[in-house]
Design an enzyme around this catalytic site. Structure first.
Site, mmCIF file in Angstrom:
data_model
loop_
_atom_site.group_PDB
_atom_site.id
_atom_site.type_symbol
_atom_site.label_atom_id
_atom_site.label_comp_id
_atom_site.label_asym_id
_atom_site.label_seq_id
_atom_site.Cartn_x
_atom_site.Cartn_y
_atom_site.Cartn_z
ATOM 1 N N GLU A 105 0.838 -1.208 0.000
ATOM 2 C CA GLU A 105 0.000 0.000 0.000
ATOM 3 C C GLU A 105 0.874 1.261 0.000
ATOM 4 O O GLU A 105 0.554 2.250 -0.660
ATOM 5 C CB GLU A 105 -0.945 -0.010 1.208
ATOM 6 N N GLU A 125 -3.705 -9.551 3.658
ATOM 7 C CA GLU A 125 -4.515 -9.216 4.835
ATOM 8 C C GLU A 125 -5.665 -10.193 5.061
ATOM 9 O O GLU A 125 -5.989 -10.538 6.196
ATOM 10 C CB GLU A 125 -5.090 -7.792 4.699
#
Ligand code: CAA
Length: 696
Positions: A105, A125
């Site tokens: 990210e 995740e």
């Protein structure tokens, strides 16, 4: 602690290095460091571009998972990434190692991405019960499209540099080199070209077919049954399609926060750390393993061939021994067929296969081929007499220092070791079938096993890419001992009124990969039957012995391998074998039991209480080192749902008082099977959890 984020300006390029070993996770100090250096960079007028890289082995591998579940600390990652993206100068992420989760990210918040050819990328995740909560679900669809984003975010799968380039996640694959030099060279090129910041959040979102999200939901319902995170991942990506960037980000945050508070998140993160903690075994701390290059495998049936394949795939030399030439040929064919399957599925290159067959694999009926083996694993018929004979022969032939391992599932390894003149070299290596696929390896340490032999077992597991759990000697070690106990509990549920099919359905709904009766059919009903017969002479007369399974075996129905067991196996799939209900009814009648209705909740409560109660004994007796060792065993060898974290984590989640109360409830029906484990009673009395023992 040195500052984990440093800034250096060389010839107009601001170089931001992240040094937070071992994996440069985004701890609060790293987030604060990044916020600080970007504020400093904005204030300077001698900088023309910025490079971010990770020092040592990797770029950032994600958020610092150890901070999860604690009160969040500012600055928050989404804000830091927004700050990086807002930078007025071109920001380049130079990626090597694994750019994962929050790390990827950060990279997507940079304006340009250059990568080492061996770099790996992913948003794992979902495997931790959350979603990419720092803009990943908003920026990835803008960079690579919603379909790619849905795939990567809902599966958590990692991709290599070529694929990352093809989908538009990165801009360039550099020649291999250190990430600092690679990043600076790319930054200088971009400055020369007059490149301006190129913000992922400002890219348009390409429209997709309306059913893309429904298809994703259908996929997730099949593959990730019972899990919350994949569904929230889909909702977050959907948000990227219909909402402006900042609103999409807020939507992502709300969905992330919901998951962060879930039991599934705690369970999955427990599983992550437990799988790393199991390798930390006090008695082998600092002990050096013996070198292993050539191994012998005795027995070329399903298990032996699977072990041989696992070893060959990890580059070890393997000699497989069978009793006579025909058996050698069959064993060779078993190994060849499995390896050919790997070639077909693209898991093994044809050249590697040819190399294995020509140089690293051999099969023989001559034990003397094992004189130079560093380790020998016996996987012959499960009989003490046969095993003793094998170990006597190995003792006579193997070189001093060779590790002699048995793959027995239940037998006493001390007794096997006593057949040799070197019990210190004897150990249990209990593989799970198919051995080249299943991740679990129980390393069973006998009374006289030397620490370096145990350490060698753990090294071998690492080489085979298996999760190794240390176990002590008892009937069934950790996994099968607990299994035989919960099997008795589900047999008890059937005698009380549930059908085997009700039991399987309730437990599959709970999240198990397969119900216990379907598993017995797969393993072969004759295996459990043989164990029951072996233990019959020592069976306590107070045990309520469920005999319905014996009736199936007596009729020659051993499950899948004979086409019939609890289920009938037809071409169009298994269906319940109605004869089983007759055997069950006969068994109940013989015992004078009037069946009653049983809810799915009660089936699950019985199953879990039996599993946890026996597991508590296994921990208390030192058969498992800690509760987490039980969890890792059940997760990797017995199909226990990972998102429930393992039985001990589950017990902590529902409360140990409930488990103990369930044991007492079921004891009213059968007080021999349902005797509370002293450890469970003690923990309840002291208000403690299994987790407290893990941390001790
Ligand atoms: N946070 C904290 N510790 C971590 C960590 C993380 N993200 N990743 C790894 N570690 C620790 C491990 O626990 C281990 O510690 P010990 O040595 O004390 O046991 C150590 O780092 C080394 O890890 P491995 O043994 O796993 O090393 P490896 O080389 O086999 O694998 C890896 C390295 C591929 C990075 C692997 O550790 C991994 O997959 N880590 C998790 C990555 C991940 O899931 N990232 C996403 C985090 S969630 C997120 O980022 C959410 C968000 O949007 C903000």
């Amino acid at each position: 602690m040195p500052d984990p984020v440093s800034l250096e300006v060389v010839d107009g390029i601001a170089i931001v290095a992240i040094a937070n070993p071992p994996v440069n996770a985004l701890s609060q100090a790293v987030r604060a460091g990044l916020a600080g250096v970007f504020a400093a960079i904005e204030a300077r007028d001698d900088v023309r571009a910025v490079v971010i890289y990770g020092s040592d082995r990797t770029f950032i591998a994600g958020a610092d998972i150890r901070e999860f579940g604690k009160p969040p600390l500012e600055p928050f990652l989404p804000d830091v990434i927004n700050q990086i993206e807002a930078c007025r100068l071109p920001v380049i992420a130079s990626l090597h190692g694994t750019a994962l989760g929050g790390g990827l990210e950060v990279a997507m918040g940079a304006h340009f991405r250059v990568a080492d050819p061996a770099a790996r990328f992913g948003l794992p995740e979902v495997t931790l019960g959350i979603l990419p909560g720092a803009g990943g679900t908003q920026r990835l669809p803008r960079l690579a499209g919603a379909e790619v984003a849905l795939d990567l975010i809902t599966t958590g799968r990692q991709i290599g540099a070529e694929e990352a380039l093809a989908i538009g996640l990165i801009d360039k694959i550099a020649a291999a080199g250190d990430p600092r030099t690679v990043g600076v060279a790319y930054a200088q090129d971009l400055v020369r070209q007059g490149a301006a910041p190129r913000r992922s959040s400002a890219l348009p979102v390409q429209a997709v077919a309306p059913d893309v999200f429904e298809q994703a939901r259908t996929r997730v319902a099949q593959k990730s049954r019972g899990q919350l995170a994949p569904l929230n991942c889909i909702k977050a990506v959907e948000g990227a399609m219909r909402l402006p960037f900042l609103e999409g980000l807020a939507n992502e945050r709300a969905l992330f926060t919901e998951l962060m508070g879930s039991d599934q998140r705690s369970a999955l993160i427990h599983a992550f750390f437990a799988e790393r903690q199991v390798a930390k075994v006090p008695d082998i701390k600092g002990v050096t393993a013996r070198p292993i290059e050539k191994i012998g495998v005795i027995g070329g049936g399903t298990m032996g061939a699977g072990i041989a394949v696992a070893a060959l795939l990890s580059g070890l030399k393997v000699t497989l021994i069978e009793r006579e030439p025909e058996a050698v040929a069959r064993a060779k064919a078993n190994v060849t067929k499995t390896l050919e399957g790997s070639v077909k599925r693209g898991k093994l290159a044809q050249t590697k296969f040819d190399d294995i067959m020509a140089t690293t694999f051999s099969a023989s009926d001559d034990y003397s081929q094992l004189v130079d083996a560093d380790l020998v694993i016996e996987a012959v018929f499960e009989s003490m007499e046969v095993k003793k004979d094998v170990f006597t022969r190995l003792d006579a032939i193997c070189k001093p220092g060779a590790v002699l391992a048995t793959n027995t599932s239940y037998l006493d390894i001390n007794e096997i070791a006593a057949m040799t003149s070197r019990p210190q070299d004897v150990i249990g290596l209990h593989f799970f079938s198919p051995a080249h696929v299943m991740r679990l390896l129980e390393i069973v340490v006998a009374d006289k096993t030397a620490p370096e032999v145990t350490a060698t077992g753990f090294e071998l597991a690492k080489r085979l890419k298996k999760v190794a759990v240390r176990a002590g000697v008892c009937d069934g070690f950790i996994g099968n001992r607990i299994l035989s106990h919960y099997r008795k509990a589900v047999d008890g549920a059937v005698l009380a009124g549930a059908s085997p099919f009700d039991v399987d359905r309730a437990l599959v709904d709970f999240g198990l990969a397969m119900g216990p009766f379907a598993v017995s059919d797969l393993a072969g009903l004759d295996i459990g039957w043989a164990t029951r017969k072996r233990l019959a002479p020592t069976r306590d007369p107070r045990e309520v012995y469920a005999a319905f399974s014996d009736r199936l075996c007596e009729a020659g129905h051993f499950g899948r391998k004979t086409g019939k067991g609890y289920y009938v196996y037809k071409e169009d799939g298994p269906c319940p074998n109605e004869d089983v209900l007759t055997h069950v009814a006969d068994d109940r009648a013989a015992k004078g039991i009037t069946p009653r209705a049983m809810s799915d909740d009660e089936i699950v409560d019985r199953y879990m209480a039996a599993m946890v109660n026996e597991a508590a004994r296994v921990v208390e007796e030192g058969i498992a080192l800690r509760p987490l060792d039980v969890d890792v065993t059940l997760l990797n060898g017995y199909g226990f749902p990972r998102w429930r974290g393992g039985p001990m984590q589950y017990a902590d989640t529902v409360g140990l008082e409930k488990i103990l109360a369930d044991v007492a409830r079921f004891a009213r029906e059968d007080d021999f099977l349902w005797q509370p484990a002293p450890l469970l009673q003690r923990l309840v009395a002291e208000g403690k959890t299994f987790g407290d023992l893990n941390d001790a």
